[in-house]
Scaffold this active site. Structure first.
Site, PDB file in Angstrom:
ATOM      1  CD  GLU A   1      45.291  59.740  24.839  1.00 16.10           C
ATOM      2  OE1 GLU A   1      43.651  59.880  24.706  1.00 16.10           O
ATOM      3  OE2 GLU A   1      46.209  59.422  24.503  1.00 16.10           O
TER       4      GLU A   1
ATOM      5  CE  LYS B   1      42.611  61.610  22.436  1.00 14.60           C
ATOM      6  NZ  LYS B   1      43.354  60.191  21.979  1.00 14.60           N
TER       7      LYS B   1
ATOM      8  CB  CYS C   1      46.337  62.576  21.683  1.00 13.59           C
ATOM      9  SG  CYS C   1      47.510  60.665  20.885  1.00 13.59           S
TER      10      CYS C   1
END
Length: 577
Positions: free
Chosen positions: A46, A114, A150
């Protein structure tokens, strides 16, 4: 690439926040290595190009442009027919900034954003990014890859959407910092998502230290039946090839490395070493200097420094005064000798007595007290800072979490320094890790094998030696009790009454809570240090400095009758408020 075989290289690497050119080159070299391995695609962590977490740096338009330009250069290079890239960066689109993950292949770029932005503990992503829409998979050479980022796998919504829209596997880039017990927590979360979707999952984590945070790597792969197909080492960079085969039941990881990673106290120690090493290296200090007192805290910090940097980059200084015992002088010298570091003794009587002489006209007629004790600590801090200024080495500060909790550290004295490797370790944990280091050292550590902390340091009563026959337990409960009380107050936010119910004296617990609160101003000025527990001081626990609240030890819902009498009993209609 045969349609039923896919080779994915996992680049578990250590980016540097803000070093976009360096991170770009690291990605380029990793791609070249992956090509030699025969990989079809290389996966990075990330926000790899920016470094993670870059905090408010990502809000700077020039920084965003620099990251975007690096991505575009890497994308053009994928037109050569070699491995594709999966890599993270901040991405501005239509005036909004996203935490993005990009697929680069054949010169083209596809991005996903994200969705679930963490905003708790050490994370503050809602401050920096906009949440993306629920994503579909990306197409890589005919294979549909799901790319949750994540936090996107910590709940089920994003992976459910990916599964429903045709993803064949989940490739999860992470910037997941270490804290105690995190490995099991990650496995549980990943297994839950695999079970829900029936899809295999790659969990690729970055490695390295960034300010207080340590990213431990320990990347892994779960097949669709939740079996562990790959586990990469913790605390070190590696590029590993995973080979996947598609059968009737979908993709299966057939060939990948599986190693055993450090757990428990070994993991804590290794995290402290890596965090210290990267703080020194990434800030380009030539080495470190610290006061070696003959006590347990400075001894373990010296050991960690040697393990991180090598003995030639560690300078230990004994700064004795009239209260420094012969035992402490001997223990400090033996510790320095065992570690192989440069060791100097600089007595502080002259500067301390000079300060006292200068202050005598103001202090005349007053009893000696903690003021004079703190002059000793501040003289030591000034000398260490002068050595740092002259030679460029960073001062290590050595206070443990127990002391930092209750304010048993001198601001502008022994709190001086640039970094504290044991800031998030309670006193008894310091003892346990010191004993551990005498029988074990982490992989890659540069220090010697065997006993590096003399046995006498482990067994003698702790003391600051600021007055005759001083012991820490003169004014504090035993550290075994103090640490448990502090865990209740700091880590668990327990009521005083709940801690008392565990067998601790009410007045002792209230005293510890009071000391905890009034030391907040010191902690705000303390050096950063490695996060080891779930709740460290600083990023995790943000308390006001001005704070008159004190828990009086009442049980939940118990009325404070004295307070009610003093204030009167307010009523609304016929109901008590």
């Amino acid at each position: 690439m045969a349609q039923n075989i896919l080779k994915i290289a996992l680049a578990q690497l250590n980016p540097i926040v803000g070093d976009v050119a360096g991170n770009e080159e690291k990605a380029r070299q990793a791609r070249a290595e992956a090509a030699r391995m025969g990989a079809d695609i290389v996966m990075f962590a990330e926000q790899f190009l920016a470094g993670y977490p870059a905090e408010d740096l990502v809000l700077k338009p020039a920084f965003q442009d620099t990251c975007r330009a690096a991505l575009e250069r890497l994308a053009r290079e994928t037109a050569d027919g070699g491995p594709g890239l999966l890599i993270g960066l901040p991405w501005r689109e239509e005036g909004l900034l996203y935490n993005a993950y990009a697929l680069l292949d054949g010169g083209a770029v596809s991005v996903r954003f994200k969705v679930d932005l963490p905003n708790y503990g050490v994370f503050d992503e809602k401050r920096n990014f906009e949440a993306g829409p629920l994503p579909g998979p990306v197409n890589f050479r005919g294979i549909r890859l799901g790319l949750p980022i994540c936090e996107d796998i910590w709940t089920g919504d994003v992976v459910e959407c990916l599964a429903e829209t045709g993803a064949e596997m989940l490739l999860v880039p992470n910037g997941s910092p270490y804290w105690r017990g995190k490995t099991e927590e990650r496995f549980n979360i990943a297994a839950a998502r695999v079970t829900e979707t029936g899809l295999p999952l790659i969990y690729l984590n970055q490695v390295g230290g960034q300010d207080e945070l340590v990213f431990d790597g320990a990347s892994f792969v779960l097949n669709a039946d939740c079996s562990l197909a790959c586990h990469l080492p913790a605390y070190e960079e590696t590029i590993a090839l995973t080979t996947w085969e598609k059968g009737e039941e979908g993709w299966v990881c057939r060939d990948a490395p599986v190693v055993t990673v450090e757990e428990g106290e070994e993991a804590d120690y290794a995290a402290c070493v890596l965090g210290l090493r990267d703080y020194v290296e990434k800030n380009r200090f030539p080495g470190v200097v610290l006061g070696l007192s003959g006590g347990i805290d400075s001894a373990i910090c010296a050991a960690m420094a040697v393990d991180a940097l090598g003995a030639e980059r560690v300078h230990c200084v004994m700064l004795p005064y009239r209260y420094t015992s012969g035992e402490s002088l001997k223990d400090a010298e033996e510790c320095a000798k065992a570690l192989g570091v440069r060791y100097d003794t600089l007595p502080i009587a002259e500067p301390v007595e000079g300060f006292e002489a200068a202050l005598q006209p103001l202090f005349a007629g007053r009893e000696r007290d903690i003021t004079e004790e703190n002059l000793q600590s501040r003289a030591r801090g000034t000398i260490l800072m002068a050595i740092s200024n002259k030679f460029g080495s960073m001062v290590l500060t050595t206070g443990n979490k127990s002391e930092m909790s209750v304010g048993y550290a001198t601001i502008y004295g022994d709190m001086n320094g640039g970094f504290n490797p044991i800031k998030d370790l309670y006193k008894m944990e310091v003892y346990r890790l010191s004993a551990l280091r005498n029988r074990w050292k982490p992989k890659g550590a540069l220090g010697p094998d065997g006993i590096v902390i003399p046995e006498n340091i482990l067994t003698k009563a702790p003391t600051a030696e600021l007055r005759e026959n001083q012991k820490d337990q003169d004014s504090l409960p035993p550290y075994e009790d103090l640490d448990e009380i502090l865990r209740g107050l700091v880590e668990q936010e327990l009521r005083v009454s709940e801690i008392v119910a565990k067998g601790y004296d009410l007045e002792v617990v209230k005293k510890v809570e009071r000391l905890l609160y009034i030391a907040e101003y010191k902690r705000r000025q303390a050096a950063p240090g490695v996060k080891v527990t779930r709740r460290n001081f600083g990023r995790d626990r943000r308390y006001p400095i001005v704070n008159r609240y004190r828990d009086q030890g009442l049980a939940a819902h118990q009325k404070d009758e004295a307070l009610e009498r003093a204030m009167g009993k307010p009523r609304v209609g016929s109901m008590d408020v």
